[in-house]
Write a protein that holds these residues in place. Structure first.
Motif, short mmCIF file in Angstrom:
data_model
loop_
_atom_site.label_atom_id
_atom_site.label_comp_id
_atom_site.label_asym_id
_atom_site.label_seq_id
_atom_site.Cartn_x
_atom_site.Cartn_y
_atom_site.Cartn_z
N VAL A 233 0.84 -1.20 0.00
CA VAL A 233 0.00 0.00 0.00
C VAL A 233 0.87 1.25 0.00
N SER A 234 1.99 1.22 0.70
CA SER A 234 2.92 2.37 0.70
C SER A 234 3.48 2.60 -0.69
N HIS A 235 3.85 1.51 -1.37
CA HIS A 235 4.41 1.62 -2.72
C HIS A 235 3.39 2.21 -3.71
N LEU A 236 2.17 1.70 -3.68
CA LEU A 236 1.14 2.17 -4.61
C LEU A 236 0.84 3.65 -4.43
N LEU A 237 0.75 4.07 -3.18
CA LEU A 237 0.32 5.44 -2.90
C LEU A 237 1.41 6.49 -3.14
N LYS A 238 2.62 6.03 -3.45
CA LYS A 238 3.67 6.98 -3.83
C LYS A 238 3.36 7.62 -5.19
N ASP A 239 2.57 6.90 -6.01
CA ASP A 239 2.22 7.39 -7.35
C ASP A 239 1.02 8.34 -7.24
N GLU A 240 1.31 9.61 -7.01
CA GLU A 240 0.25 10.60 -6.78
C GLU A 240 -0.56 10.90 -8.05
N GLU A 241 0.06 10.77 -9.22
CA GLU A 241 -0.65 11.07 -10.47
C GLU A 241 -1.74 10.05 -10.75
N THR A 242 -1.45 8.77 -10.47
CA THR A 242 -2.44 7.71 -10.71
C THR A 242 -3.43 7.62 -9.56
N PHE A 243 -2.92 7.58 -8.33
CA PHE A 243 -3.77 7.44 -7.14
C PHE A 243 -4.10 8.84 -6.61
N LYS A 244 -5.02 9.51 -7.31
CA LYS A 244 -5.31 10.92 -7.03
C LYS A 244 -6.12 11.12 -5.75
N ARG A 245 -7.14 10.28 -5.57
CA ARG A 245 -7.99 10.35 -4.37
C ARG A 245 -8.37 8.93 -4.01
N VAL A 246 -7.92 8.46 -2.85
CA VAL A 246 -7.95 7.04 -2.53
C VAL A 246 -8.67 6.79 -1.20
N LEU A 247 -9.52 5.77 -1.21
CA LEU A 247 -10.20 5.32 0.00
C LEU A 247 -9.69 3.91 0.31
N VAL A 248 -9.07 3.75 1.49
CA VAL A 248 -8.49 2.46 1.90
C VAL A 248 -9.39 1.84 2.96
N PHE A 249 -9.88 0.62 2.69
CA PHE A 249 -10.75 -0.07 3.64
C PHE A 249 -10.00 -1.10 4.46
N CYS A 250 -10.25 -1.10 5.77
CA CYS A 250 -9.66 -2.07 6.69
C CYS A 250 -10.77 -2.74 7.49
N LYS A 251 -10.54 -3.97 7.92
CA LYS A 251 -11.61 -4.72 8.59
C LYS A 251 -11.86 -4.28 10.03
N THR A 252 -10.82 -3.74 10.71
CA THR A 252 -11.00 -3.31 12.09
C THR A 252 -10.36 -1.94 12.30
N LYS A 253 -10.75 -1.28 13.38
CA LYS A 253 -10.17 0.03 13.69
C LYS A 253 -8.69 -0.09 14.06
N GLU A 254 -8.29 -1.25 14.65
CA GLU A 254 -6.89 -1.44 14.99
C GLU A 254 -6.02 -1.51 13.74
N VAL A 255 -6.51 -2.26 12.73
CA VAL A 255 -5.78 -2.36 11.46
C VAL A 255 -5.75 -0.99 10.78
N ALA A 256 -6.87 -0.27 10.82
CA ALA A 256 -6.95 1.06 10.20
C ALA A 256 -5.91 2.00 10.81
N GLU A 257 -5.75 1.96 12.13
CA GLU A 257 -4.77 2.81 12.79
C GLU A 257 -3.35 2.43 12.38
N GLY A 258 -3.08 1.11 12.29
CA GLY A 258 -1.75 0.64 11.88
C GLY A 258 -1.41 1.09 10.47
N VAL A 259 -2.36 0.97 9.56
CA VAL A 259 -2.15 1.39 8.16
C VAL A 259 -1.95 2.90 8.10
N PHE A 260 -2.75 3.64 8.87
CA PHE A 260 -2.64 5.10 8.90
C PHE A 260 -1.23 5.55 9.30
N LYS A 261 -0.69 4.95 10.34
CA LYS A 261 0.64 5.35 10.83
C LYS A 261 1.71 5.13 9.77
#
Length: 442
Positions: A233-261
């Motif tokens: 996910v870090s690699h993909l989101l480095k491409d700002e031209e392609t990934f202009k506005r992105v919504l990332v879904f996680c199954k739990t709030k704990e996973v969401a916080e980990g991905v956010f950091k």
């Protein structure tokens, strides 16, 4: 296709639609507007992002015509505060040239503030079930003038356990009213609700239940573990031209916080996270910032994302696959809205392949595999995570085949050891010593 004018939409709404830039009705609007205007109960099934909110709002406004009295004449029930706010925003746009009054109420705010908001009088009330019940019990709202009741996002409403509260409302609302039930999917629970809630309804459906939006390109990447998913996910989101506005879904709030950091540390641009532990103001600010383009990446759980109606979302990334398969349809429906194109990418570990196959069966469509980018570092899977995956796969196989006996099936219980029913002191060999400390045998 008919125009809004041919569908009988009122002049004030037509003027607002022209200002918004809506030129032609969507398929669900073309079917639902005449159905709602007929006065019959209506069951509407349409994918997320097809304009079903406006499909029921426009004919309701046409019936109400102008502001009248104090008590609400139409109530729209929605499952989450985010969706309540979103429907409120849609109403505000449509009523630009009308004097109809509305309010949007939800939990997380003291009910007295909402009571003050509706006290001067309203025509349309948008509410979550809990908050509406608070206001009713406190005598802050009366239902005696209600002529139309809408249950929006019915599938999510039932998933969140609101059926008992819906039944309470049905007992206290006027018997003579029009009922409208709208849902993106039509599982068995929603079908049961439709039988209980609707009388001889007109059914309007623009796609089979759980059909994904046509303009969403769906892909998945085989990813063996959590840490490799973070790298991907870090690699993909480095491409700002392609990934202009992105919504990332996680199954739990704990996973969401980990991905956010991780994303906040490694990606350019503003990032926000959205889940049930966040305060209401924080969640509202995150959604508004995402809508306004101030935030490029929004990370969310399924429940928190309901009500996010944002145009031009280029990508939806499923960091985890949902185990409620219809949630997948809701997730990818966040992109490719209003005839735009979009892309969904799902990260799938070995124990999530089962869910992917079931989702494909539900959608009657395939999710195409894309290769892992060579630049992404693949982290070896730990023994603990591998064991957890194998246990989950065993569980899935047992669900499919009750006779399946895998490596982790339950072992037979051992018979308890039998103990003598009486105690025989002669059978015990005891060594005794002298009191003076002499341990010699006698």
């Amino acid at each position: 296709m008919k125009s809004f004018q041919e569908l009988g939409v009122s002049k004030s709404i037509l003027k607002a639609l022209d200002e918004i830039g809506f030129e032609q009705p969507t398929p669900i609007q073309e079917k639902a507007i005449p159905a709602v205007k007929s006065g019959q109960d209506v069951l509407g099934i349409a994918q997320t992002g097809t304009g079903k909110t406006a499909a029921y709002l426009m004919p309701i406004f046409g019936k109400l015509v102008k502001a009248e009295g104090v008590d609400p004449r139409a109530i729209v029930l929605v499952p989450t505060r985010e969706l309540s706010m979103q429907v409120g925003e849609d109403i505000e746009e449509l009523l630009t040239y009308s004097n109809l009054r509305y309010a949007s109420v939800f939990g997380g705010v003291g009910w007295t503030k909402h009571a003050e908001l509706i006290e001067p009088g309203i025509d349309v009330l948008v509410a979550t079930p809990g908050r509406l019940w608070d206001l009713y019990r406190a005598g802050a709202v009366s239902f005696k003038k209600v002529k139309t009741l809408v249950i929006d996002e019915a599938d999510r409403m039932l998933d969140m356990g609101f059926m008992p509260q819906i039944r309470k409302f049905l007992e206290v609302l006027p018997v003579k009213r029009q009922n409208l039930l709208f849902s993106a999917t039509f599982p068995e629970k929603v079908e049961e609700l439709s039988h209980e809630f609707l009388d001889f309804p007109l059914r309007v459906e623009v796609a089979p239940s759980a059909t994904p939006a046509e303009k969403v390109s769906q892909y998945y990447v085989a990813v063996q573990n959590y840490r490799t998913k973070l790298n991907l996910v870090s690699h993909l989101l480095k491409d700002e031209e392609t990934f202009k506005r992105v919504l990332v879904f996680c199954k739990t709030k704990e996973v969401a916080e980990g991905v956010f950091k991780v994303i906040k540390r490694k990606s350019e641009g503003e990032v926000k996270v959205l889940h049930s532990n966040k305060g209401q103001s924080s969640r509202i600010n995150a959604i508004n910032a995402f809508k306004n383009g101030e935030v490029r990446i929004l990370i969310s759980t399924d429940v928190s994302a309901r009500g996010i109606d944002v145009s031009q979302i280029s990508h939806v990334i499923n960091f985890d696959m949902p185990q409620d398969y219809e949630d997948y349809v809701h997730r990818i429906g966040r992109t490719a809205r209003a005839n735009e194109k979009g892309t969904s990418i799902s990260f799938i570990a070995e124990d999530e392949l089962f869910h992917k196959d079931r989702i494909q069966e539900l959608m009657r469509a395939d999710i195409e595999e894309m290769p892992m980018p060579s630049e992404v570092e693949i982290i070896p899977i730990s023994k603990k995570e591998k064991l957890a995956q194998l246990r989950e796969i065993d569980k899935q196989k047992r669900e499919n085949d009750p006779d399946f006996k895998g490596a982790f099936h339950e072992k037979k219980k051992r018979e308890p050891r039998k103990h003598p029913t009486s105690f025989n002191p002669k059978s015990m060999k005891l060594r005794k010593g002298r009191k003076d400390g002499n341990n010699k045998k006698r």
